[in-house]
Every structure is written in structure tokens, then in C-alpha cells.
Motif scaffolding. Structure first.
Motif, PDB file in Angstrom:
ATOM      1  N   THR A 385       0.839  -1.186   0.000  1.00  0.00           N
ATOM      2  CA  THR A 385       0.000   0.000   0.000  1.00  0.00           C
ATOM      3  C   THR A 385       0.882   1.247   0.000  1.00  0.00           C
ATOM      4  O   THR A 385       1.960   1.264   0.581  1.00  0.00           O
ATOM      5  CB  THR A 385      -0.879  -0.003   1.266  1.00  0.00           C
ATOM      6  OG1 THR A 385      -1.695  -1.173   1.246  1.00  0.00           O
ATOM      7  CG2 THR A 385      -1.746   1.234   1.353  1.00  0.00           C
ATOM      8  N   VAL A 386       0.418   2.325  -0.656  1.00  0.00           N
ATOM      9  CA  VAL A 386       1.108   3.612  -0.579  1.00  0.00           C
ATOM     10  C   VAL A 386       0.806   4.218   0.789  1.00  0.00           C
ATOM     11  O   VAL A 386      -0.364   4.397   1.160  1.00  0.00           O
ATOM     12  CB  VAL A 386       0.642   4.564  -1.698  1.00  0.00           C
ATOM     13  CG1 VAL A 386       1.282   5.941  -1.520  1.00  0.00           C
ATOM     14  CG2 VAL A 386       0.990   3.989  -3.065  1.00  0.00           C
ATOM     15  N   VAL A 387       1.841   4.516   1.545  1.00  0.00           N
ATOM     16  CA  VAL A 387       1.683   5.086   2.880  1.00  0.00           C
ATOM     17  C   VAL A 387       2.321   6.470   2.880  1.00  0.00           C
ATOM     18  O   VAL A 387       3.478   6.627   2.488  1.00  0.00           O
ATOM     19  CB  VAL A 387       2.339   4.201   3.953  1.00  0.00           C
ATOM     20  CG1 VAL A 387       2.152   4.814   5.348  1.00  0.00           C
ATOM     21  CG2 VAL A 387       1.771   2.787   3.910  1.00  0.00           C
ATOM     22  N   ILE A 388       1.569   7.472   3.322  1.00  0.00           N
ATOM     23  CA  ILE A 388       2.043   8.853   3.299  1.00  0.00           C
ATOM     24  C   ILE A 388       2.075   9.413   4.717  1.00  0.00           C
ATOM     25  O   ILE A 388       1.069   9.416   5.418  1.00  0.00           O
ATOM     26  CB  ILE A 388       1.161   9.733   2.392  1.00  0.00           C
ATOM     27  CG1 ILE A 388       1.303   9.254   0.942  1.00  0.00           C
ATOM     28  CG2 ILE A 388       1.536  11.205   2.520  1.00  0.00           C
ATOM     29  CD1 ILE A 388       0.450  10.002  -0.047  1.00  0.00           C
ATOM     30  N   ASP A 389       3.266   9.875   5.112  1.00  0.00           N
ATOM     31  CA  ASP A 389       3.482  10.501   6.409  1.00  0.00           C
ATOM     32  C   ASP A 389       3.227  11.998   6.269  1.00  0.00           C
ATOM     33  O   ASP A 389       3.891  12.681   5.484  1.00  0.00           O
ATOM     34  CB  ASP A 389       4.922  10.234   6.856  1.00  0.00           C
ATOM     35  CG  ASP A 389       5.249  10.824   8.211  1.00  0.00           C
ATOM     36  OD1 ASP A 389       5.144  12.057   8.348  1.00  0.00           O
ATOM     37  OD2 ASP A 389       5.648  10.080   9.115  1.00  0.00           O
ATOM     38  N   PHE A 423      -1.439  19.671  -3.626  1.00  0.00           N
ATOM     39  CA  PHE A 423      -1.707  18.387  -2.977  1.00  0.00           C
ATOM     40  C   PHE A 423      -2.114  17.348  -4.004  1.00  0.00           C
ATOM     41  O   PHE A 423      -1.621  16.210  -3.995  1.00  0.00           O
ATOM     42  CB  PHE A 423      -2.808  18.554  -1.929  1.00  0.00           C
ATOM     43  CG  PHE A 423      -3.150  17.276  -1.200  1.00  0.00           C
ATOM     44  CD1 PHE A 423      -2.525  16.966  -0.003  1.00  0.00           C
ATOM     45  CD2 PHE A 423      -4.090  16.388  -1.709  1.00  0.00           C
ATOM     46  CE1 PHE A 423      -2.827  15.789   0.672  1.00  0.00           C
ATOM     47  CE2 PHE A 423      -4.404  15.212  -1.052  1.00  0.00           C
ATOM     48  CZ  PHE A 423      -3.762  14.909   0.144  1.00  0.00           C
ATOM     49  N   ALA A 424      -3.012  17.735  -4.895  1.00  0.00           N
ATOM     50  CA  ALA A 424      -3.494  16.799  -5.925  1.00  0.00           C
ATOM     51  C   ALA A 424      -2.350  16.323  -6.813  1.00  0.00           C
ATOM     52  O   ALA A 424      -2.245  15.130  -7.138  1.00  0.00           O
ATOM     53  CB  ALA A 424      -4.579  17.465  -6.762  1.00  0.00           C
ATOM     54  N   GLN A 425      -1.479  17.229  -7.200  1.00  0.00           N
ATOM     55  CA  GLN A 425      -0.366  16.866  -8.077  1.00  0.00           C
ATOM     56  C   GLN A 425       0.605  15.910  -7.391  1.00  0.00           C
ATOM     57  O   GLN A 425       1.078  14.937  -7.997  1.00  0.00           O
ATOM     58  CB  GLN A 425       0.355  18.127  -8.533  1.00  0.00           C
ATOM     59  CG  GLN A 425      -0.454  18.971  -9.496  1.00  0.00           C
ATOM     60  CD  GLN A 425       0.217  20.294  -9.822  1.00  0.00           C
ATOM     61  OE1 GLN A 425       1.096  20.756  -9.102  1.00  0.00           O
ATOM     62  NE2 GLN A 425      -0.191  20.909 -10.921  1.00  0.00           N
ATOM     63  N   MET A 426       0.928  16.177  -6.124  1.00  0.00           N
ATOM     64  CA  MET A 426       1.859  15.299  -5.412  1.00  0.00           C
ATOM     65  C   MET A 426       1.246  13.929  -5.143  1.00  0.00           C
ATOM     66  O   MET A 426       1.922  12.905  -5.218  1.00  0.00           O
ATOM     67  CB  MET A 426       2.300  15.963  -4.105  1.00  0.00           C
ATOM     68  CG  MET A 426       3.159  17.213  -4.278  1.00  0.00           C
ATOM     69  SD  MET A 426       4.691  16.965  -5.215  1.00  0.00           S
ATOM     70  CE  MET A 426       4.199  17.573  -6.851  1.00  0.00           C
ATOM     71  N   LEU A 427      -0.061  13.908  -4.838  1.00  0.00           N
ATOM     72  CA  LEU A 427      -0.717  12.629  -4.600  1.00  0.00           C
ATOM     73  C   LEU A 427      -0.752  11.794  -5.874  1.00  0.00           C
ATOM     74  O   LEU A 427      -0.512  10.582  -5.852  1.00  0.00           O
ATOM     75  CB  LEU A 427      -2.125  12.849  -4.059  1.00  0.00           C
ATOM     76  CG  LEU A 427      -2.916  11.585  -3.711  1.00  0.00           C
ATOM     77  CD1 LEU A 427      -2.158  10.730  -2.706  1.00  0.00           C
ATOM     78  CD2 LEU A 427      -4.296  11.945  -3.173  1.00  0.00           C
ATOM     79  N   ASP A 433      -2.722   5.578  -9.730  1.00  0.00           N
ATOM     80  CA  ASP A 433      -3.978   4.849  -9.868  1.00  0.00           C
ATOM     81  C   ASP A 433      -4.918   5.250  -8.730  1.00  0.00           C
ATOM     82  O   ASP A 433      -4.652   4.954  -7.562  1.00  0.00           O
ATOM     83  CB  ASP A 433      -3.714   3.349  -9.818  1.00  0.00           C
ATOM     84  CG  ASP A 433      -4.985   2.523  -9.984  1.00  0.00           C
ATOM     85  OD1 ASP A 433      -6.072   3.123 -10.133  1.00  0.00           O
ATOM     86  OD2 ASP A 433      -4.881   1.290  -9.948  1.00  0.00           O
ATOM     87  N   PRO A 434      -6.023   5.922  -9.014  1.00  0.00           N
ATOM     88  CA  PRO A 434      -6.928   6.358  -7.938  1.00  0.00           C
ATOM     89  C   PRO A 434      -7.630   5.207  -7.227  1.00  0.00           C
ATOM     90  O   PRO A 434      -8.302   5.431  -6.225  1.00  0.00           O
ATOM     91  CB  PRO A 434      -7.937   7.243  -8.668  1.00  0.00           C
ATOM     92  CG  PRO A 434      -7.908   6.784 -10.089  1.00  0.00           C
ATOM     93  CD  PRO A 434      -6.499   6.346 -10.349  1.00  0.00           C
ATOM     94  N   TYR A 462     -10.068   9.284  -4.977  1.00  0.00           N
ATOM     95  CA  TYR A 462      -9.372   8.043  -4.603  1.00  0.00           C
ATOM     96  C   TYR A 462     -10.349   7.147  -3.847  1.00  0.00           C
ATOM     97  O   TYR A 462     -10.996   7.589  -2.882  1.00  0.00           O
ATOM     98  CB  TYR A 462      -8.140   8.363  -3.765  1.00  0.00           C
ATOM     99  CG  TYR A 462      -6.961   8.788  -4.620  1.00  0.00           C
ATOM    100  CD1 TYR A 462      -5.940   7.897  -4.929  1.00  0.00           C
ATOM    101  CD2 TYR A 462      -6.908  10.068  -5.160  1.00  0.00           C
ATOM    102  CE1 TYR A 462      -4.878   8.276  -5.733  1.00  0.00           C
ATOM    103  CE2 TYR A 462      -5.855  10.462  -5.975  1.00  0.00           C
ATOM    104  CZ  TYR A 462      -4.849   9.564  -6.256  1.00  0.00           C
ATOM    105  OH  TYR A 462      -3.808   9.939  -7.070  1.00  0.00           O
ATOM    106  N   THR A 463     -10.454   5.923  -4.293  1.00  0.00           N
ATOM    107  CA  THR A 463     -11.516   5.038  -3.800  1.00  0.00           C
ATOM    108  C   THR A 463     -11.122   4.209  -2.585  1.00  0.00           C
ATOM    109  O   THR A 463     -12.000   3.690  -1.891  1.00  0.00           O
ATOM    110  CB  THR A 463     -11.955   4.085  -4.912  1.00  0.00           C
ATOM    111  OG1 THR A 463     -10.831   3.282  -5.325  1.00  0.00           O
ATOM    112  CG2 THR A 463     -12.501   4.862  -6.112  1.00  0.00           C
TER     113      THR A 463
END
Length: 492
Positions: A385-389, A423-427, A433-434, A462-463
Motif C-alpha cells: 500500500t502507498v503510505v504517506i506521512d 496536494f493533488a499533483q503530489m498525490l 492509480d486512484p 481516490y476510492t
């Protein structure tokens, strides 16, 4: 505070904590102290600050500030019989910070404690006391990180000497109120306009570090390494090499404090120099690289001052891989307390930046909440999973991407709209893949940064957005491993 005596000088640095009352009492009991030199005092406990201040006043010593002296530290500084700024830190970061009282845990402003502070500043500033300025500094803040900043005089440009009041820690300086025509001397903050020359103890000199990792002496010569680094980045592309050579030349000739960042999986760079400190240089370079016009991307820092730091990213990645391959998933039943922890009601909107501390919700609408066992289990899978701190300091969970200042939200639309786009661009750069799972976390269950970030991701479509409420504190309390922070994005 950490105390160190050199001759008749007592040096003090760090936050003001409960034990400081006894530490200062013991130091003054030895006698002979003529100056108290406060080096980068971040503030802390109000009661202790006032008690130490009265102790300093009774000792009739002079006080000097090197670097920043904020909150409770300013109370102690104002106790000096004579007061002045000193060398040892850059002039733009040498300042006194005055603000109102607040709860140390919730960070909420507490007006009931203001009168004693107001009376103290009035007494110490004497005939120069300006009640309007001090009233605003104490009662005008909206959260704990709002300050009246009063900078050094002798080594600064005239425009930088003007006191600046920012109601929150996130208020841009160009939107803060300037008290034109006033300065540290005219307000009675210092009694001498001249800056005192100091020799700081080695323990209190600024030590170069990379987000908590000491850098020490440079291991390589960047001038000699430039060609090798350029070849590794450009992989034979002529245009890339031409731009990279020019960039490196500019960087190597620039004055400290400086930093350079490069694109991660995409070409591009960011660079800053002559900043107040290395930390600001690193954040500025990374931000410029992340948000280059028509080329948003995740980036990595390549160097800070004369240090090559790019290898730290590879080391962190290798360490994370090794740790996750051996990760032991705690038994779910051992985290019942974490799951049952009480919380606030489910929010209907993002929380503004000056309200980012306090008990978080027990649940988020449409966003599953994971505990430590669930996250550990997910990180053991092959398709991780992508994990963001969303925090800015301290270690991170192995494999997590550090997005600094990624959980902010602004009531002012002129700030909110561009921030939301960044934020949207970095995510999208981190999770193209949303429909892939993305987990957000922060320090603990009292930080709203991860709440805001998760809600933004959900709003972007993002789902499978997931919220790890316990954050790094819960992870560490479970005995699970961490790695050093190597940021890939700065959003503000």
C-alpha cells in the motif's frame, strides 16, 4: 533547558521544562554569574519561565539572545538588568518571540493566564512599554504558534527590524501585521541596540543535520563528484547534462546555507542558497523541484551545503525493505485500547490550519480507519500500500513517503486553491492509480494533519483511502521499527 557555564557566563538552550527551576537555582547558587546567554530557546512551561525570570531578576545579571528566544524564553530574557542580542546565529533568525499563554497539550489559547504576562512585560519595558503591541501579541493569537517576532537590530536590514505579528504559525509573513516605526530598542525589549560578540560553546553551535540525522564532516568532495552525479542523473542525455553542469556550477559557487533537489523518476531540479538555515534551504529546494511549472513531481534532495545526501534515500529504501521483510504483525487483540480510544464527532469539512491539534474523530465518513495490526499486515504484502506521512519531524514508518506540510487547509481561498492543486499533483505522483490503497498518518491521535490529507484524497476521487489514526506514536509503542525521514514532497 540545557545549561553550560563558561567563566562568568551561563549559557542556556532548548525548551523550558519543569526541572529548569532547580537547574537554574543550583547554577545561581554557585555565584559569580554576570550574563545569562539564551541560545535558541523554543519556550515551554509558563510557570517555570516566570519563576526562572524572577530568579534572573534577583541575580541582577545581563541577558543576551543568540538565535531565537520564543515564548517562555522571552519572559526569562526580559528579566535581564541589561538586555541585548548576540552573535552566534544568523541575524535573520536572531529574534525575540512574544505570544499569549496556551495549554501545553491542546495548544488552545488560555486568556486567563495573560494578565501576569502583560504585567511582567509592562514592568520590564518601563517607559517604552506599548500596551497596544503587547496586547495584540498576547490576546491576538489564534493558536500556539502565533507570535510577535522582534528581530535583531545591528546586523539586519532596516525592513527586517520592524516587529511582525502573525496570529498563527501558518500565516504568510506578507499577511502579518507590521508595527512600522518600532523596533526592539524603541519597544524596550533590548536596552542596547548594539549586538554583543559571543563565542558559543561547541554543544550549542548549530550542527548540520538531515531531518534528524547528523551529517558531520562531508564524506565526499562535491566538486570532484559533480561529473559522476550528473552522469548518474542524466544517463547520457545531452540536454540534461548541459543543464545539470550549469546547475551544479551555480550551486557550488553559491554561499551557505544552500540545498539542491532533483526529480525522482522525472527530470528537473530545485535549488536555494543564502537561506536563514540549512533546514529552510532544503525545504525550499525540494518545494521548487516538486512544483516546477508544467512539471510537478516527487523529488529527492541531492545536497545540502557541501554534503551529498542523495545516498541517504537509497539507504532508507534498503533499510525499509529489510525491516518490512522481517516485520512481525502484532496480535489484533493487543490493540483493543487503540481501537476503543474515544474521539470527536465525524467532521463534515477540513479543519483550518490554526486548529490542527486536539482529539481527532473516532471515524471519518467513507474512509476506513486502520489500527497498527492492520497496517503492519498490509505492509507485509508484495504489492504494498502507498503510505504517506503527513508530519514534518521525526522518524517514519518503513516504506512511507514523507510529504511535509501535507495536511493543511486554509480559510483564505487565495491560499486554499493553489494548495489544493499542489496536494493533488503530489498525490497523483505518488499514487497514479486512484483505485490503489493509500494510507495517511501523522504523529498521533491528536493530530488533524492526517485527517485533512485523507479527506482531500477522498475528495479527489481516490476510492481506497485509509486513515491510520494512531500514527507513528502507536507504531513505536507497539515495538515496531522506524527509519529516518527522507522527504520527497513539500506542499507549503
Amino acid at each position: 533547558m540545557s545549561l553550560e557555564r563558561v567563566g562568568n557566563d551561563l549559557f542556556a538552550t532548548g525548551p523550558t521544562v519543569d526541572q529548569d527551576f532547580l537547574h537554574f537555582k543550583d547554577a545561581f547558587a554557585q555565584g559569580g554569574i554576570e550574563r545569562l546567554i539564551l541560545v535558541n530557546g523554543s519556550g515551554g512551561d509558563l510557570w517555570t519561565g516566570m519563576q526562572v525570570a524572577r530568579m534572573v531578576q534577583e541575580a541582577k545579571v545581563h541577558t543576551v539572545v543568540s538565535g531565537h528566544c520564543m515564548s517562555a524564553c522571552s519572559l526569562i530574557f526580559m528579566a535581564g538588568q541589561e538586555r541585548s542580542f548576540g552573535t552566534g546565529s544568523l541575524p535573520r533568525v536572531t529574534m525575540i518571540g512574544i505570544h499569549g499563554a496556551h495549554d501545553r497539550n491542546t495548544k488552545q489559547v488560555n486568556p486567563t493566564l495573560m494578565p501576569q504576562m502583560f504585567a511582567w512585560y509592562k514592568r520590564q519595558m518601563g517607559d517604552k512599554f506599548d500596551p497596544e503591541v503587547i496586547n495584540q501579541a498576547l490576546y491576538g493569537i489564534k493558536e500556539a504558534f502565533g507570535f510577535l517576532r522582534i528581530r535583531e537590530l545591528q546586523r539586519t536590514h532596516e525592513k527586517d527590524r520592524t516587529p511582525l505579528f502573525c496570529p498563527t504559525g501558518q500565516t504568510p509573513f506578507d499577511q502579518c501585521q507590521q508595527h512600522t516605526g518600532k523596533d526592539a530598542f524603541s519597544l524596550g525589549v533590548v536596552t542596547k541596540a548594539e549586538t554583543v560578540t559571543l563565542q558559543l560553546p561547541d554543544s550549542m553551535k548549530v550542527q548540520l543535520a538531515f531531518f534528524g540525522q547528523p551529517l558531520g564532516v562531508p564524506k565526499v568532495n562535491l566538486h570532484e563528484r559533480a561529473d559522476t552525479m550528473i552522469e548518474g542523473l542524466c544517463k547520457g542525455q545531452l540536454l540534461c547534462q548541459t543543464v545539470a553542469h550549469r546547475t551544479f556550477s551555480n550551486y557550488l559557487s553559491a554561499h551557505h546555507n544552500k540545498a539542491m533537489a532533483i526529480g525522482w523518476s522525472k527530470t528537473g531540479f530545485g535549488m536555494r542558497w543564502e537561506m536563514d538555515d540549512p533546514g529552510r534551504a532544503m525545504l525550499g529546494a525540494l518545494y521548487q523541484c516538486n512544483h516546477a511549472k508544467n512539471n510537478p513531481k516527487l523529488c529527492r534532495l541531492a545536497s545540502v551545503n557541501e554534503h551529498e545526501v542523495l545516498p541517504l534515500y537509497d539507504e532508507a529504501a534498503a533499510q525499509a525493505t529489510a525491516l518490512l521483510s522481517q516485520l512481525q504483525v502484532p496480535a489484533p487483540e493487543s490493540f483493543q485500547a487503540e481501537r476503543d480510544e474515544p474521539g470527536a464527532s465525524t467532521p463534515t469539512r477540513l479543519r483550518w490550519t490554526h486548529q490542527l491539534t486536539g482529539m481527532t474523530p473516532k471515524a471519518l465518513d467513507g474512509i476506513p480507519r486502520w489500527d497498527t495490526a492492520a497496517l503492519a499486515q498490509a505492509l507485509r504484502q508484495t504489492n504494498r500500500t502507498v503510505v504517506i506521512d503527513a508530519a514534518s519531524l521525526g522518524p517514519v514508518i518503513p516504506g512511507a513517503l514523507s510529504f511535509i506540510n501535507s495536511g493543511l487547509a486554509f480559510e483564505n481561498e487565495k491560499l486554499e486553491q493553489p494548495y489544493a492543486e499542489r496536494f493533488a499533483q503530489m498525490l497523483r505522483a505518488a499514487a497514479p492509480d486512484p483505485d490503489q490503497p493509500v494510507v495517511f498518518y501523522c504523529n498521533n491521535s491528536e493530530s488533524w494533519l492526517s485527517v485533512n490529507a485523507a479527506m482531500r484524497a477522498r475528495q479527489l476521487g481516490y476510492t481506497q483511502v485509509i486513515w491510520y489514526r494512531g500514527g507513528i506514536n502507536a507504531w513505536v509503542q507497539a515495538g515496531l521499527p522506524t527509519v529516518g525521514r527522507v522527504p520527497v514532497a513539500v506542499l507549503y
